[in-house]
Design a protein around this motif. Structure first.
Motif, short mmCIF file in Angstrom:
data_model
loop_
_atom_site.label_atom_id
_atom_site.label_comp_id
_atom_site.label_asym_id
_atom_site.label_seq_id
_atom_site.Cartn_x
_atom_site.Cartn_y
_atom_site.Cartn_z
N TYR A 200 0.68 -1.09 0.11
CA TYR A 200 0.14 -0.17 -0.19
C TYR A 200 0.57 1.44 0.26
O TYR A 200 2.05 1.36 0.91
CB TYR A 200 -0.48 -0.22 1.47
CG TYR A 200 -1.69 -0.99 1.13
CD1 TYR A 200 -2.47 -0.79 0.46
CD2 TYR A 200 -1.88 -1.95 1.80
CE1 TYR A 200 -4.35 -1.88 -0.01
CE2 TYR A 200 -3.21 -2.65 2.41
CZ TYR A 200 -4.25 -2.74 0.76
OH TYR A 200 -5.16 -3.65 0.90
N VAL A 201 0.44 2.36 -0.85
CA VAL A 201 0.49 3.69 -0.97
C VAL A 201 0.73 4.59 0.83
O VAL A 201 -0.13 3.81 2.06
CB VAL A 201 0.42 4.39 -1.65
CG1 VAL A 201 0.76 3.79 -3.80
CG2 VAL A 201 -0.59 4.85 -1.76
N TYR A 202 1.71 5.40 0.56
CA TYR A 202 1.12 6.42 2.12
C TYR A 202 1.45 7.39 1.82
O TYR A 202 1.41 7.64 0.13
CB TYR A 202 2.50 6.41 2.96
CG TYR A 202 3.47 5.33 3.18
CD1 TYR A 202 2.99 5.49 5.10
CD2 TYR A 202 3.59 4.42 2.79
CE1 TYR A 202 3.57 4.28 5.61
CE2 TYR A 202 4.16 3.04 3.47
CZ TYR A 202 3.56 3.02 4.73
OH TYR A 202 4.35 1.60 5.52
N GLN A 203 0.07 8.82 1.76
CA GLN A 203 -0.48 9.41 1.59
C GLN A 203 -0.40 11.11 2.14
O GLN A 203 -0.46 10.65 3.85
CB GLN A 203 -1.61 8.86 0.87
CG GLN A 203 -1.88 8.47 -0.39
CD GLN A 203 -3.42 8.41 -0.34
OE1 GLN A 203 -3.89 7.19 -0.06
NE2 GLN A 203 -3.92 8.63 -1.53
N THR A 204 -0.27 11.93 1.31
CA THR A 204 -0.40 12.92 2.28
C THR A 204 -1.85 14.48 1.70
O THR A 204 -1.69 14.26 0.26
CB THR A 204 0.60 14.28 2.47
OG1 THR A 204 1.13 15.09 1.24
CG2 THR A 204 1.85 13.31 2.94
N CYS A 205 -2.54 15.08 2.41
CA CYS A 205 -2.36 15.96 1.58
C CYS A 205 -2.70 16.77 2.08
O CYS A 205 -2.60 17.71 3.33
CB CYS A 205 -4.09 15.51 1.38
SG CYS A 205 -5.73 16.02 2.60
N TYR A 206 -2.88 18.34 1.58
CA TYR A 206 -3.50 20.12 2.24
C TYR A 206 -3.54 20.26 1.32
O TYR A 206 -3.59 20.92 0.19
CB TYR A 206 -2.14 20.43 2.24
CG TYR A 206 -0.21 19.95 1.63
CD1 TYR A 206 -0.09 18.81 1.20
CD2 TYR A 206 -0.09 20.95 0.58
CE1 TYR A 206 0.88 18.22 0.75
CE2 TYR A 206 1.09 20.22 -0.13
CZ TYR A 206 1.42 18.79 -0.52
OH TYR A 206 2.50 18.49 -0.71
N GLY A 207 -4.54 22.00 1.91
CA GLY A 207 -5.25 22.76 1.48
C GLY A 207 -5.16 24.01 2.15
O GLY A 207 -4.94 24.45 3.80
N ILE A 208 -5.84 24.98 1.21
CA ILE A 208 -5.98 26.27 1.52
C ILE A 208 -7.20 26.41 0.72
O ILE A 208 -7.49 26.20 -0.28
CB ILE A 208 -4.81 27.08 1.46
CG1 ILE A 208 -3.43 26.68 2.18
CG2 ILE A 208 -5.22 28.85 1.84
CD1 ILE A 208 -2.30 27.59 1.54
N SER A 209 -8.22 27.37 1.86
CA SER A 209 -9.29 28.08 0.80
C SER A 209 -9.50 29.73 0.58
O SER A 209 -7.74 30.39 0.74
CB SER A 209 -10.70 27.80 1.69
OG SER A 209 -10.20 28.64 2.81
N GLU A 210 -10.10 30.66 0.53
CA GLU A 210 -10.32 31.74 0.31
C GLU A 210 -9.91 32.67 1.68
O GLU A 210 -9.82 33.63 1.99
CB GLU A 210 -11.33 32.54 -0.12
CG GLU A 210 -13.02 31.73 -0.05
CD GLU A 210 -13.37 30.76 -0.90
OE1 GLU A 210 -12.67 29.79 -0.87
OE2 GLU A 210 -14.33 31.04 -1.27
#
Ligand code: P5A
Length: 513
Positions: free
Chosen positions: A265-275
């Motif tokens: 299985y892979v490893y993952q990240t996510c990140y985000g910015i809104s208005e």
């Protein structure tokens, strides 16, 4: 109504930012043509021309950073609609978002067999595709981002930019890696990248690892950026970085063949910015006269106001033409030659946050100078306009100076809003009085946290400090990533204020938007 009345009406005062931040924000966004929230649907608004340019300038800073990491992030675009079974797959994620999802149930008059979710965020739209694309370790790392709109059925009060139902400027990155260590490194890269981004906007913030109970649904842990807003100094979460571990990989069956030819299985990240990432510089730099925009993101950087006197019109107009031609090669410039009083023009462009105003009158022409007025400080001074090179150089270095001073002002204010104390009652009082956020010794248990959260209306645990950033110190002494983590604390014995256990960590508490 005469011309003068119209001008006076336009020059109405804004609500006081330090007394009523939300009214100030509403009014300033509307009056400066950034956003109009009078659309007939709660939580949705219209970006107008001036606002759209500001948005574009801020996005382009982020795009640049993402496109230029050692392994670049690539821009993608995934569909807005997510079929229900696909959306419902990751149990934790679903639990976290079930109250916030808009569902499409009909196509025309036909009821759909499979309901479609409007993405509240795009993990469930993206990851089934990752499962198709990733085969071997040579496909990794995979680093993507998209800038799209997302929809969240926000129950709490909606607020322009701060809490919307259609997030119009959702910048979300999603990365995939072969090992847990690579993922940790990606988290570090993301935190550094977001720091750079926010630094470039001249704003300050605190970074905390969120408590377990406030982790992004489906993540192993979350790191969040929070800025301290005006008035009652509540925090605004302006960006988040999540380590997803293998949780989504297991649900969506995202695997690769490693060097030993085993499926893994892979490893993952996510990140985000809104208005919120656009609201923060508006809120932190603005003042009671309107927007104050850092020169590097201002849609208009310079406004030129010709000061016309009888019989000297031509002299001034010639000079203005000459100077505009020079400046336009380097800056965004507007000449305001409308037939209204200079005072009204000054008011208008100040409200729109244009970093400098250049006034050119007969005297300036004679003395081969320009008169400059800074938006951020109101200072007025003259500079030589003898040579082209001189004018351009002077304004470039002035812009640099304006930026640094604006950033430092925000930093100093942010710093003065952080109380570090071992006395919990002092912390309660500080928050209660709307003075800012506090760091207190704490054991980390959710039980003790709820005890504390009850004491002040809206009090929340932001988590454990990861890093205090840049402009909190002088810009020149900016901390580097890796030097991260807490201000040096005096070495004293500290205890959880609820269970009295001896602890070795401070936690950040705040009231937040
Ligand atoms: C990270 C990107 C995510 O959705 N998935 C992809 C992850 N994280 S998050 O924390 O839920 O959202 C990211 C940022 O979006 C802002 N935000 C909002 N802004 C305005 N209105 C809203 N209703 C809203 N909801 C979330 C937050 O700043 C958050 O950090």
């Amino acid at each position: 109504m005469g011309k003068q009345d119209i001008e006076q009406d336009e020059m109405k005062k804004l609500p006081n930012k330090e007394e009523n931040f939300i009214d100030w924000l509403n009014e300033v966004l509307l009056r400066t043509d950034v956003l109009d929230y009078r659309y007939n649907l709660k939580g949705c608004g219209v970006w107008k021309g001036y606002g759209f340019k500001l948005r574009k300038n801020i996005l382009s800073i982020l795009r640049n950073l993402l496109n230029n990491t050692p392994v670049p992030h690539e821009e993608y675009m995934f569909p807005l609609l997510v079929p229900e079974p696909q959306f419902m797959k990751e149990a934790e994620h679903v639990k976290g978002f079930e109250n916030e999802v808009y569902w499409v149930t009909h196509g025309g008059l036909t009821e759909l067999d499979i309901k479609l979710a409007l993405r509240p965020t795009s993990e469930t739209a993206i990851y089934p595709m990752f499962a198709l694309w990733i085969r071997s370790h040579t496909d990794l790392p995979l680093k993507t981002y998209q800038i799209v709109n997302t929809f969240r059925w926000e129950g709490k009060n909606t607020r322009p930019m701060l809490r919307v139902r259609e997030i119009t400027t959702f910048k979300e990155a999603h990365t995939v890696h072969a090992t847990a260590e690579d993922t940790e490194q990606q988290i570090a890269e993301a935190v550094k990248l977001y720091s750079n981004h926010f630094n470039t906007l001249g704003i300050s913030y605190v970074v905390n690892k969120r408590p377990k109970w406030d982790t992004f649904p489906g993540a192993d842990y979350s790191i969040a950026f929070d800025a301290i807003m005006p008035a009652n100094h509540k925090t605004l979460q302006i960006g988040t970085v999540h380590n997803l571990g293998q949780n989504f990989a297991k649900t969506f069956d995202i695997t690769f063949e490693n060097l030993e030819k085993e499926r893994q299985y892979v490893y993952q990240t996510c990140y985000g910015i809104s208005e919120r990432g656009i609201a923060a510089p508006i809120a932190l730099h603005g003042d009671d006269r309107g927007l104050v925009l850092p020169p590097n993101i201002a849609p208009i950087q310079i406004v030129i106001v010709p000061i016309i006197f009888k019989n000297k019109e031509e002299l001034v107009q010639e000079e203005v033409k000459k100077i505009v031609k020079i400046l336009r090669r380097h800056f965004t410039v507007v000449v305001d030659d409308r037939g209204i009083k200079p005072g009204s023009k000054f008011f208008h462009w100040e409200e729109k946050g244009v970093p400098i105003r250049i006034e050119i009158g007969p005297q300036d022409v004679e003395k081969r100078q320009i008169t400059i007025v800074r938006r951020d400080t109101g200072e007025k001074f003259t500079r030589s306009s003898a040579t082209t090179k001189e004018i351009v150089q002077q304004i470039k270095s002035l812009f640099k100076q304006i930026f640094e001073e604006m950033a430092l002002k925000v930093a100093e204010d942010t710093k003065s809003r952080i109380l570090v104390t071992e006395d919990i009652n002092e912390a309660y009082q500080w928050l209660e009085d709307g003075k800012g956020i506090a760091e207190i010794p704490f054991c980390g248990s959710q039980e003790c946290a709820s005890d504390i959260e009850k004491r002040v209306d809206g009090l929340r645990f932001l988590g454990t400090p990861v890093r205090y950033l840049n402009y909190i110190e002088k810009p020149s002494k900016r901390m580097k990533y890796g030097e991260m983590n807490q201000f040096t604390r005096e070495k004293k014995e500290i205890f959880c204020p609820v269970c009295s256990k001896k602890v070795n960590q401070y936690w950040t508490i705040a009231r937040s938007w």
